[in-house]
Design a protein around this motif. Structure first.
Motif, PDB file in Angstrom:
ATOM      1  N   ILE A  97      37.716  54.065  34.328  1.00 15.77           N
ATOM      2  CA  ILE A  97      36.613  53.829  35.266  1.00 15.77           C
ATOM      3  C   ILE A  97      35.707  52.720  34.757  1.00 15.77           C
ATOM      4  CG2 ILE A  97      34.515  54.858  36.238  1.00 15.77           C
ATOM      5  CD1 ILE A  97      36.079  57.543  36.279  1.00 15.77           C
ATOM      6  N   ILE A  98      35.338  52.804  33.493  1.00 15.03           N
ATOM      7  CA  ILE A  98      34.439  51.791  32.915  1.00 15.03           C
ATOM      8  C   ILE A  98      35.089  50.415  32.945  1.00 15.03           C
ATOM      9  CG2 ILE A  98      33.331  51.036  30.775  1.00 15.03           C
ATOM     10  CD1 ILE A  98      32.925  54.032  30.129  1.00 15.03           C
ATOM     11  N   ALA A  99      36.363  50.356  32.596  1.00 18.26           N
ATOM     12  CA  ALA A  99      37.052  49.058  32.585  1.00 18.26           C
ATOM     13  C   ALA A  99      37.069  48.439  33.977  1.00 18.26           C
ATOM     14  CB  ALA A  99      38.475  49.235  32.059  1.00 18.26           C
ATOM     15  N   LYS A 103      35.135  44.966  35.767  1.00 14.71           N
ATOM     16  CA  LYS A 103      35.873  43.899  36.455  1.00 14.71           C
ATOM     17  C   LYS A 103      35.363  43.674  37.874  1.00 14.71           C
ATOM     18  CE  LYS A 103      40.320  43.712  36.138  1.00 14.71           C
ATOM     19  NZ  LYS A 103      41.750  44.116  36.187  1.00 14.71           N
ATOM     20  N   MET A 104      35.263  44.782  38.645  1.00 18.42           N
ATOM     21  CA  MET A 104      34.840  44.686  40.035  1.00 18.42           C
ATOM     22  C   MET A 104      34.591  46.094  40.547  1.00 18.42           C
ATOM     23  SD  MET A 104      36.826  43.029  43.339  1.00 18.42           S
ATOM     24  CE  MET A 104      38.215  44.177  43.239  1.00 18.42           C
ATOM     25  N   HIS A 106      33.715  46.844  43.876  1.00 19.56           N
ATOM     26  CA  HIS A 106      34.330  47.042  45.185  1.00 19.56           C
ATOM     27  C   HIS A 106      34.510  45.737  45.943  1.00 19.56           C
ATOM     28  CE1 HIS A 106      35.794  49.193  48.606  1.00 19.56           C
ATOM     29  NE2 HIS A 106      34.861  48.694  49.411  1.00 19.56           N
ATOM     30  N   TYR A 107      35.592  45.690  46.685  1.00 14.56           N
ATOM     31  CA  TYR A 107      35.748  44.776  47.810  1.00 14.56           C
ATOM     32  C   TYR A 107      36.642  45.481  48.813  1.00 14.56           C
ATOM     33  CZ  TYR A 107      35.230  40.445  50.285  1.00 14.56           C
ATOM     34  OH  TYR A 107      34.854  39.525  51.215  1.00 14.56           O
ATOM     35  N   THR A 108      36.239  45.503  50.060  1.00 17.70           N
ATOM     36  CA  THR A 108      36.903  46.366  51.023  1.00 17.70           C
ATOM     37  C   THR A 108      38.350  45.967  51.280  1.00 17.70           C
ATOM     38  OG1 THR A 108      36.864  47.241  53.271  1.00 17.70           O
ATOM     39  CG2 THR A 108      35.968  45.024  52.963  1.00 17.70           C
ATOM     40  N   PRO A 109      39.266  46.914  51.178  1.00 22.71           N
ATOM     41  CA  PRO A 109      40.666  46.640  51.512  1.00 22.71           C
ATOM     42  C   PRO A 109      40.897  46.537  53.016  1.00 22.71           C
ATOM     43  CG  PRO A 109      40.410  48.917  50.865  1.00 22.71           C
ATOM     44  CD  PRO A 109      39.086  48.265  50.625  1.00 22.71           C
ATOM     45  N   ALA A 110      39.832  46.723  53.789  1.00 21.15           N
ATOM     46  CA  ALA A 110      39.963  46.498  55.230  1.00 21.15           C
ATOM     47  C   ALA A 110      40.274  45.032  55.531  1.00 21.15           C
ATOM     48  CB  ALA A 110      38.673  46.909  55.946  1.00 21.15           C
ATOM     49  N   TYR A 111      39.903  44.136  54.606  1.00 20.85           N
ATOM     50  CA  TYR A 111      40.136  42.705  54.807  1.00 20.85           C
ATOM     51  C   TYR A 111      40.936  42.046  53.679  1.00 20.85           C
ATOM     52  CZ  TYR A 111      36.551  43.111  58.419  1.00 20.85           C
ATOM     53  OH  TYR A 111      35.830  43.477  59.523  1.00 20.85           O
ATOM     54  N   MET A 112      40.708  42.503  52.443  1.00 24.70           N
ATOM     55  CA  MET A 112      41.313  41.839  51.290  1.00 24.70           C
ATOM     56  C   MET A 112      42.114  42.832  50.451  1.00 24.70           C
ATOM     57  SD  MET A 112      40.414  38.826  51.976  1.00 24.70           S
ATOM     58  CE  MET A 112      39.187  38.040  53.042  1.00 24.70           C
ATOM     59  N   TYR A 113      42.624  42.352  49.321  1.00 25.95           N
ATOM     60  CA  TYR A 113      43.534  43.139  48.491  1.00 25.95           C
ATOM     61  C   TYR A 113      42.937  43.336  47.096  1.00 25.95           C
ATOM     62  CZ  TYR A 113      46.752  41.423  52.087  1.00 25.95           C
ATOM     63  OH  TYR A 113      47.351  41.115  53.280  1.00 25.95           O
ATOM     64  N   HIS A 114      43.329  44.446  46.450  1.00 29.66           N
ATOM     65  CA  HIS A 114      43.044  44.586  45.015  1.00 29.66           C
ATOM     66  C   HIS A 114      44.185  45.362  44.360  1.00 29.66           C
ATOM     67  CE1 HIS A 114      41.722  48.824  45.291  1.00 29.66           C
ATOM     68  NE2 HIS A 114      40.936  48.477  46.313  1.00 29.66           N
ATOM     69  N   GLU A 115      44.398  45.086  43.093  1.00 30.41           N
ATOM     70  CA  GLU A 115      45.593  45.570  42.404  1.00 30.41           C
ATOM     71  C   GLU A 115      45.672  47.086  42.243  1.00 30.41           C
ATOM     72  OE1 GLU A 115      48.183  44.633  38.347  1.00 30.41           O
ATOM     73  OE2 GLU A 115      46.345  43.515  38.770  1.00 30.41           O
ATOM     74  N   PRO A 116      44.566  47.796  41.917  1.00 34.16           N
ATOM     75  CA  PRO A 116      44.690  49.254  41.759  1.00 34.16           C
ATOM     76  C   PRO A 116      45.246  49.945  42.995  1.00 34.16           C
ATOM     77  CG  PRO A 116      42.629  48.502  40.803  1.00 34.16           C
ATOM     78  CD  PRO A 116      43.221  47.321  41.518  1.00 34.16           C
ATOM     79  N   THR A 336      34.457  51.398  52.405  1.00 29.06           N
ATOM     80  CA  THR A 336      34.533  51.748  50.979  1.00 29.06           C
ATOM     81  C   THR A 336      35.763  52.585  50.641  1.00 29.06           C
ATOM     82  OG1 THR A 336      33.086  53.653  51.390  1.00 29.06           O
ATOM     83  CG2 THR A 336      32.035  51.616  50.641  1.00 29.06           C
ATOM     84  N   GLY A 337      36.689  52.742  51.595  1.00 25.14           N
ATOM     85  CA  GLY A 337      37.912  53.465  51.303  1.00 25.14           C
ATOM     86  C   GLY A 337      38.764  52.730  50.281  1.00 25.14           C
ATOM     87  N   ALA A 338      39.520  53.480  49.498  1.00 29.85           N
ATOM     88  CA  ALA A 338      40.380  52.891  48.461  1.00 29.85           C
ATOM     89  C   ALA A 338      39.589  51.966  47.552  1.00 29.85           C
ATOM     90  CB  ALA A 338      41.556  52.155  49.086  1.00 29.85           C
ATOM     91  N   ASN A 339      38.384  52.382  47.227  1.00 32.89           N
ATOM     92  CA  ASN A 339      37.550  51.645  46.274  1.00 32.89           C
ATOM     93  C   ASN A 339      38.336  51.416  44.976  1.00 32.89           C
ATOM     94  OD1 ASN A 339      35.724  52.144  43.747  1.00 32.89           O
ATOM     95  ND2 ASN A 339      34.385  51.215  45.273  1.00 32.89           N
ATOM     96  N   PRO A 340      38.302  50.213  44.403  1.00 37.64           N
ATOM     97  CA  PRO A 340      39.116  49.950  43.210  1.00 37.64           C
ATOM     98  C   PRO A 340      38.758  50.823  42.012  1.00 37.64           C
ATOM     99  CG  PRO A 340      37.660  48.095  43.690  1.00 37.64           C
ATOM    100  CD  PRO A 340      37.625  48.996  44.883  1.00 37.64           C
TER     101      PRO A 340
END
Length: 475
Positions: A97-99, A103-104, A106-116, A336-340
């Motif tokens: 969680i801390i790591a 890094k980041m 949040h950014y909404t997966p409704a529009y963009m992507y994140h690796e987790p 905020t769904g699938a928050n990284p």
């Protein structure tokens, strides 16, 4: 909440009087501190959002242990409503969680992507039963993923009706509440609820139909459902049947043997989807990733939540790929769904379960606990039944073993005495002691809690808990 109930429970003068009787071990300083904080919260926090039990103001928690604001420790048998299967603050998950926070956030997966999200989606599909392609969608809590279940079931089948079970609890959003049938207070003043949701009797293996103390057969339990499909809910207009494998808040009810296989066959006969709500019972709670694995039945859809991200808000609906492809964007998404951070926590949680063999540990410890508890059925007049799978066990407290009459007052008094003796455990479904400790509870801790509960049962049967006041507590 009954007006003034928390203040009454925490009242220092009353506590001192009960201490003199030898029935309360809490010190005045602890009660005073808790009273102050609870009173401050009460001014601003809506009462509908808490079911009252104990004046426990938590400060920190680790492993299986909770510690209050004044330093008193308790062993946790509630595990935040089974939302912390891996226990409190396990170091690898905290580090993950801390790591991710660094890094980041949040950014909404409704529009963009994140690796987790990518890695977690793959993992969720891998651990869900079924030898077929699957896909997943993420939410914030089990309630919204049960809403997603309704959307996808209707969207895929083109049918309107949903069927679930009496005493089911699927959540508090309008869709999940429409599937639920456990508390009239959850439905008062807010109707109408979602149309097309119907309920049938759960195939209880302890109590039977219509007040009969003896359980019915599979065919007898299926009869009302078959009648429904034949008379007023056309089978070819039913999208999905949703079931909890163990009916959690309904009292950890187990189904009669063979029911789930027969239900799967009925669904297949009529082209109805079968879904399991594994929000409470999934991810190792019963000793498997998906609780329906115990019955060798494969569902079309599975809802996960609660413990998925070790206490952070995350849920998931996993289903056959063709079902999950049936809706187009933006049919179901959350900013905020699938928050990284939550996804990273979930990945670390699933890894932690595997690294520590917690599926097997849940089964092993559950068998130890259940064997001990089953001795209580023979030993104590108040223990009518012990049931459950893995570390998801219920002890049904009764006033009459033959009639199987529930005894809510006794169950709550037993829980209150356990609280005084350092255990956090609640009673629900009227009379059932909820035994759902963290899967990481040690054998020594397990022995301690079982010894403690057994001692309290002895006190109850000796008439030593008669003075306990429990009005206003519980569901």
């Amino acid at each position: 909440m009954v007006e003034g109930e928390i203040s009454r429970l925490c009242n220092t003068e009353e506590t001192d009087q009960r201490k003199q009787k030898g029935t309360n071990s809490m010190n005045t300083q602890t009660v005073k501190r808790s009273t102050e904080l609870i009173a401050a919260e009460k001014e601003f926090f809506a009462p509908c959002a808490r079911i009252p039990y104990y004046p426990l103001m938590l400060d920190h928690a680790h492993g299986s242990t909770l510690t209050d604001v004044d330093g008193k420790s308790y062993l946790d048998l509630l595990t935040s409503a089974s939302a912390l299967n891996v226990g409190h603050t396990p170091e690898p998950i905290v580090e993950a969680i801390i790591a991710q926070v660094r890094k980041m956030i949040h950014y909404t997966p409704a529009y963009m992507y994140h690796e987790p999200l990518v890695h977690l989606a793959k993992k969720m599909c891998e651990i869900t039963p079924g030898d077929f392609p699957k896909k997943v969608i993420f939410g914030l809590t089990g309630s919204d993923s049960n809403d997603a279940l309704i959307k996808f079931a209707r969207g895929y089948t083109g049918r309107q009706h949903m069927i679930s079970f009496i005493n089911a609890y699927h959540g508090s959003t309008y869709g999940s509440l429409s599937l639920s049938a456990i508390s009239a207070n959850m439905r008062r003043k807010i109707g109408p609820l979602l149309p097309g949701c119907h309920h049938v009797t759960f195939p209880d293996s302890y109590r039977g139909l219509y007040g009969n103390p003896e359980p019915a057969t599979v065919d007898e339990y299926l009869a009302p459902l078959r009648e429904m499909l034949a008379s007023y809910v056309p089978a070819d207009e039913v999208a999905c049947i949703v079931v909890e494998t163990l009916q959690g808040d309904g009292g950890l009810l187990e189904a009669v043997p063979g029911y789930f296989r027969a239900l799967r066959e009925l669904c297949d006969e009529h082209g109805i989807l079968l879904a399991v709500d594994d929000v409470q019972q999934g991810l190792g709670r019963t000793g498997t990733w998906c609780s329906l694995e115990h019955y060798d039945v494969v569902p079309d859809l599975v809802v996960y939540g609660k413990s998925l991200a070790a206490g952070l808000p995350l849920s998931a609906l996993v289903g056959r790929a063709e079902i999950m492809d049936s809706l187009a964007a933006p049919a179901h998404l959350f900013t905020t769904g699938a928050n990284p951070v939550c996804c990273a926590a979930a990945l670390a949680t699933l890894q932690y379960i595997e690294d520590n063999d917690l599926l097997a540990e849940s089964r092993r410890k559950g068998e130890l606990a259940k064997e001990r508890m089953q001795g209580w059925v023979e030993r104590f007049d108040c223990v009518g039944d012990v049931r459950g799978l893995g570390l998801s066990l219920g002890v049904d407290i009764v006033s009459d073993k033959v009639a199987k009459t529930k005894d809510p007052e006794a169950a709550l008094k037993i829980c209150n005495r356990c609280f005084e003796r350092g255990l956090v455990m609640i009673a629900f479904a009227g009379s059932v002691l909820r035994f759902q400790p963290p899967l990481v509870i040690t054998d020594e801790e397990l022995t301690t809690v079982l010894d403690t509960i057994e001692g309290v049962l002895e006190e109850w049967e000796a008439g030593e808990l008669a003075d306990y006041e429990v009005s206003g507590q519980g569901w």
